[in-house]
Design an enzyme around this catalytic site. Sequence first.
Site, PDB file in Angstrom:
ATOM      1  N   SER A  19       0.793  -1.226   0.000  1.00 58.32           N
ATOM      2  CA  SER A  19       0.000   0.000   0.000  1.00 58.32           C
ATOM      3  C   SER A  19       0.830   1.283   0.000  1.00 58.32           C
ATOM      4  CB  SER A  19      -0.928   0.029   1.224  1.00 58.32           C
ATOM      5  OG  SER A  19      -1.817  -1.045   1.209  1.00 58.32           O
TER       6      SER A  19
ATOM      7  N   ASP B 239      -8.807  -4.350   3.235  1.00 62.86           N
ATOM      8  CA  ASP B 239      -7.522  -5.029   3.100  1.00 62.86           C
ATOM      9  C   ASP B 239      -7.262  -5.973   4.272  1.00 62.86           C
ATOM     10  OD1 ASP B 239      -4.627  -5.116   1.999  1.00 62.86           O
ATOM     11  OD2 ASP B 239      -4.322  -4.405   4.048  1.00 62.86           O
TER      12      ASP B 239
END
Length: 503
Positions: free
Chosen positions: A115, A339
């Site tokens: 990320s 996530d």
Amino acid sequence: MKFQLRSLMAGASLLVLATAAVAQDNVLQAEDSYFTAAKAELARKIADQPNVGRAKNVVLFVVDGLSVPTITAARIYEGQSRGVDGESNVLSFEELLPYTALSKTYTHDSQVADSAPTATAIVSGVKSLNGTIGVTQQVKVEDCASQKGAEVTTLFELAETAGLSTGIISTARITHATPAATYAKVAGRDWEADKDLPEEAVRNGCKDIAAQLVDWPAGDGFEVVLGGGRGNFMLESQQDPEDETRTGARKDRDLIAEWKARHNDGAYVWNKQEFDAVDPAGTGKLLGLFNASHMQYEADREKDAGGEPSLAEMSVKAIDMLSKNENGYVLMIEGGRVDHAHHAGNAARALTDTVAVAEAVKAVYGKVDPAETLIILTADHSHVFSIAGYPARNNPILGIAGQGDDGKPYTTLGYMNGPGARLDEPRADLTGVDTTDLDFLQQALVPLGESETHAGDDVAIFAQGPWAHLFHGVVEQNLIYHVMEHATGLASRAALATSQAAK
């Protein structure tokens, strides 16, 4: 002459379209419900006109780990939860943000991204290395000294310099990779508090991420910061107000006290009651840290000891505060825990958090002027999450899809790897198991007890507003920054503001 030619061509095009519409009425399937629905959708697309005005505001939704299968599954899940047909259901962002593209998420050093560099690509326009935030490909991972000269300028920093307001919201820690990319420059994404800094970083004067947020030099700083991660702003000697078993993570600097001392017109809140009491009209800045670490999953939010606002509630409050600036604003809203649920192999929580993002998009759209606000929703990366088998229409999306050659049932949703696989054991028999239970972990192929992994496939971009039509086809992820900058003209506006301030 040219005007007459264009008029003739436009007239001819309308005639062709009208003739085609009449011709369509003569096909055998003309009265079929799917056929007529598609005709209506075509008419809406033909009537759509690109908006080429300047964007006054930008709202960027980043849904961490939102793969295309996650969108599909969440669409079905949300519809089935409401008792309607899930397969033909439409999530708010699919309807309200009509321009779409696919984003290539690879990083400078990896086929499969984390990320940190993907968020950097979105807000800064460059691809970088896994594990780094706010720096270019020139940096060395976990090497503080290499940061010098490798820092980037983010869209949020341009906005502050140009006199716009800025805000960041996340259901994860506000020092986590995605929100941190708006303000932090670090060779190590895990340097969230000073205790996390390696000896080399301390020696070379690198700051931790939480300190960089409070000390952020852009303009007058963020007007709105809402999320989790309270512990990274508190001292090790301070007890968490919500959980007496936890203390802060910092060796020095009480960052919450520092923030409050710097902002006499600001409000710091840590629970829902305090959040609800904030009056945007009379509050200059807002800092909300609702958990020592990440905020709760949407499915668990009501059980939180201190109470947490929803993503939609935080988004609306932020818009109310930021819209006071007549110059406009730039706001990032992260659905960070999609996530985390995927990493846990827990599809139910991933889907409920995706639905919460859809609710936030709907709430934001209702608060802004869509003609002057560029709204984008995308993901930083994908997950190894799949929809498989041949389940019947309206079969529960969390249910059983069929039976394998081993005679055992398997679910529609599953993972390529993760906690749902058993090491050196046969696949578990799901006969009689409630696979729709919130805590059920979908089965996986490769056993990874700690965490399922990211995936390298493309993710979707949805957009509406000024210059949103530039999102089409398959694009590099770092293009997103360049579209936002083009729509707002923030680079030139920031440069002008800087030159005027220097006079």
